[in-house]
Design an enzyme around this catalytic site. Structure first.
Site, PDB file in Angstrom:
ATOM      1  N   HIS A 142       0.844  -1.202   0.000  1.00 61.91           N
ATOM      2  CA  HIS A 142       0.000   0.000   0.000  1.00 61.91           C
ATOM      3  C   HIS A 142       0.880   1.253   0.000  1.00 61.91           C
ATOM      4  O   HIS A 142       0.677   2.176  -0.809  1.00 61.91           O
ATOM      5  CB  HIS A 142      -0.900  -0.050   1.237  1.00 61.91           C
ATOM      6  CG  HIS A 142      -1.721   1.163   1.487  1.00 61.91           C
ATOM      7  ND1 HIS A 142      -3.096   1.176   1.371  1.00 61.91           N
ATOM      8  CD2 HIS A 142      -1.379   2.432   1.888  1.00 61.91           C
ATOM      9  CE1 HIS A 142      -3.558   2.386   1.675  1.00 61.91           C
ATOM     10  NE2 HIS A 142      -2.535   3.161   1.999  1.00 61.91           N
ATOM     11  N   GLU A 143       1.878   1.290   0.896  1.00 59.12           N
ATOM     12  CA  GLU A 143       2.743   2.474   0.989  1.00 59.12           C
ATOM     13  C   GLU A 143       3.660   2.610  -0.223  1.00 59.12           C
ATOM     14  O   GLU A 143       3.931   3.722  -0.682  1.00 59.12           O
ATOM     15  CB  GLU A 143       3.559   2.424   2.288  1.00 59.12           C
ATOM     16  CG  GLU A 143       2.718   2.422   3.563  1.00 59.12           C
ATOM     17  CD  GLU A 143       1.740   3.583   3.645  1.00 59.12           C
ATOM     18  OE1 GLU A 143       2.071   4.679   3.155  1.00 59.12           O
ATOM     19  OE2 GLU A 143       0.639   3.392   4.199  1.00 59.12           O
ATOM     20  N   HIS A 146       1.698   4.248  -2.849  1.00 61.62           N
ATOM     21  CA  HIS A 146       1.701   5.703  -2.667  1.00 61.62           C
ATOM     22  C   HIS A 146       2.958   6.313  -3.278  1.00 61.62           C
ATOM     23  O   HIS A 146       2.910   7.359  -3.945  1.00 61.62           O
ATOM     24  CB  HIS A 146       1.664   6.054  -1.169  1.00 61.62           C
ATOM     25  CG  HIS A 146       0.308   6.059  -0.553  1.00 61.62           C
ATOM     26  ND1 HIS A 146      -0.784   6.664  -1.149  1.00 61.62           N
ATOM     27  CD2 HIS A 146      -0.149   5.553   0.631  1.00 61.62           C
ATOM     28  CE1 HIS A 146      -1.846   6.531  -0.369  1.00 61.62           C
ATOM     29  NE2 HIS A 146      -1.490   5.854   0.720  1.00 61.62           N
ATOM     30  N   GLU A 193      -6.269   6.701  -1.059  1.00 60.72           N
ATOM     31  CA  GLU A 193      -6.167   5.538  -0.180  1.00 60.72           C
ATOM     32  C   GLU A 193      -6.781   4.308  -0.836  1.00 60.72           C
ATOM     33  O   GLU A 193      -6.282   3.184  -0.675  1.00 60.72           O
ATOM     34  CB  GLU A 193      -6.855   5.824   1.159  1.00 60.72           C
ATOM     35  CG  GLU A 193      -6.074   6.744   2.072  1.00 60.72           C
ATOM     36  CD  GLU A 193      -4.737   6.136   2.464  1.00 60.72           C
ATOM     37  OE1 GLU A 193      -4.714   5.033   3.033  1.00 60.72           O
ATOM     38  OE2 GLU A 193      -3.706   6.762   2.180  1.00 60.72           O
TER      39      GLU A 193
END
Length: 374
Positions: A142-143, A146, A193
């Site tokens: 997930h990060e 980003h 997100e």
């Protein structure tokens, strides 16, 4: 697939076979609303110059020094299992430069990716202690998602402006102007997100682990007391339940948040995991980043508009259903609003007429069927 061999400087990847996505563009997993905003920003003339100038005002260097001095940097010697996950995530998403990752002492489960020039990833001890290996792998992915999307730039700006709004709260107009920007950035960030959740799934390639991670963030480390299907059912109830008052309250509740609610995130991710788009990506059919320069802003906005149209039409939320019905020309606005605010319906009803005094609509010639307001 990830084969455990060294590639582009990413070694020591786990032995479990996972599909790798060479040259993958972040457009592959970006939510339509997130993607259209980013494409427009990237196409703005002088955008990079403006933000490089702004970087001098932002406390980025201070943040880097803070984490370096007061957190634990992930490496082969420290939190080695997280280091393996980080390298594997970068390998799968083909992110050549592995961003630094820090573990910060904080019982609140959280993770973030910030930075203007180079992204850094921070995870809290609360998160590390809460999640198992596969759940944590999805969070690290997930990060990294980003970082690949460039979200860290806008997240850093959001943090800065939020802090600035507090400092200038005594200046009414100045505070209002900043908070208007912050509100807009928060709306974008909530969509980002959803994008990063998809990136986490592409890295972990285990939908159940992604669902469990979101559920544990909501309910803590009591997995034996929770059920993924029941958790997803909450999202259905949240969207469809209540009347127009609840719809308004949902909007007010989410405005100050940087993240969507966890049940909503889980439902959105499950929907994407079961979609044809996800299967095509897993089969190796996805946009490449060397094609990003040819991306059309107009096409991205059209995709975003189409997504919102579909979302409104398929939504079970009372407000969205009202909007859909009105757009279709069904019903009277005042009547539908009264019916939506259920508590007002009874007080607005007229007493029934007796059969001995027929009203205008009861005339023998009026044989129209009663209107169905849905």
């Amino acid at each position: 697939m990830s084969d455990g061999h060294e590639h582009n400087g990413h070694e020591n990847v786990p032995s479990r076979q996972r599909r790798r996505f060479p040259g993958i563009s972040s457009r592959t997993y970006e939510h339509p609303a997130d993607r259209s905003a980013l494409v427009a920003l990237r196409k703005l003339s002088g955008f990079d110059t403006v933000f490089k100038a702004l970087s001098g005002l932002l406390p980025e260097r201070s943040l880097r020094l803070l984490f370096l001095s007061d957190s634990v940097r992930v490496s082969d010697q420290q939190f080695a299992h997280l280091n393996v996950m980080l390298r594997d995530a970068c390998y799968i998403l083909d992110l050549e430069k592995v961003p630094p990752m820090y573990v910060n002492q904080d019982p609140q489960p959280n993770a973030m990716c910030i930075g203007l020039d180079e992204p850094i990833i921070v995870v809290t001890t609360g998160l590390v202690e809460l999640l198992d290996e596969e759940e944590m792998r999805a969070v690290v992915g997930h990060e990294v998602g980003h970082a690949l999307s460039g979200h860290s730039v806008y997240r850093t700006i959001l943090l800065f402006l939020t802090s600035l709004a507090v400092r200038v709260a005594w200046i009414p107009l100045g505070n209002l102007a900043i908070m208007a920007i912050v509100t807009g950035l928060r709306e974008w960030f909530r969509k980002s997100e959803l994008s990063a959740d998809r990136a986490g799934l592409l890295v972990g390639q285990d939908p159940q682990a992604s669902m469990r991670g979101l559920m544990k963030i909501a309910g803590g480390n009591h997995l034996h007391e929770m059920n993924v299907d029941a958790f997803l059912a909450q999202a259905d109830e949240y969207e469809a339940g209540g009347d127009l008052r609840d719809s308004v309250l949902k909007i007010l509740n989410v405005l100050p948040r940087s993240h969507p609610f966890t049940t909503v995130r889980a439902a959105e991710l499950k929907k994407w995991a079961e979609s044809r788009d996800y299967q095509r990506i897993m089969d190796g059919h996805y946009p490449r980043r060397d094609e990003d320069k040819d991306t059309s802003v107009r096409d991205s906005w059209r995709e975003s508009a189409d997504h919102y149209t579909t979302h409104v039409k398929s939504s079970k939320d009372p407000l969205m259903k009202l909007v859909t019905d009105l757009a279709g020309g069904a019903g009277d606005l005042g009547d539908r609003v009264r019916r939506g605010f259920g508590g007002f319906t009874n007080s607005a009803q007229k007493p029934p007429r007796g059969p001995e005094t027929p009203g205008p609509s009861d005339s023998p010639g009026d044989d129209r069927p009663p209107r169905d307001d849905g």
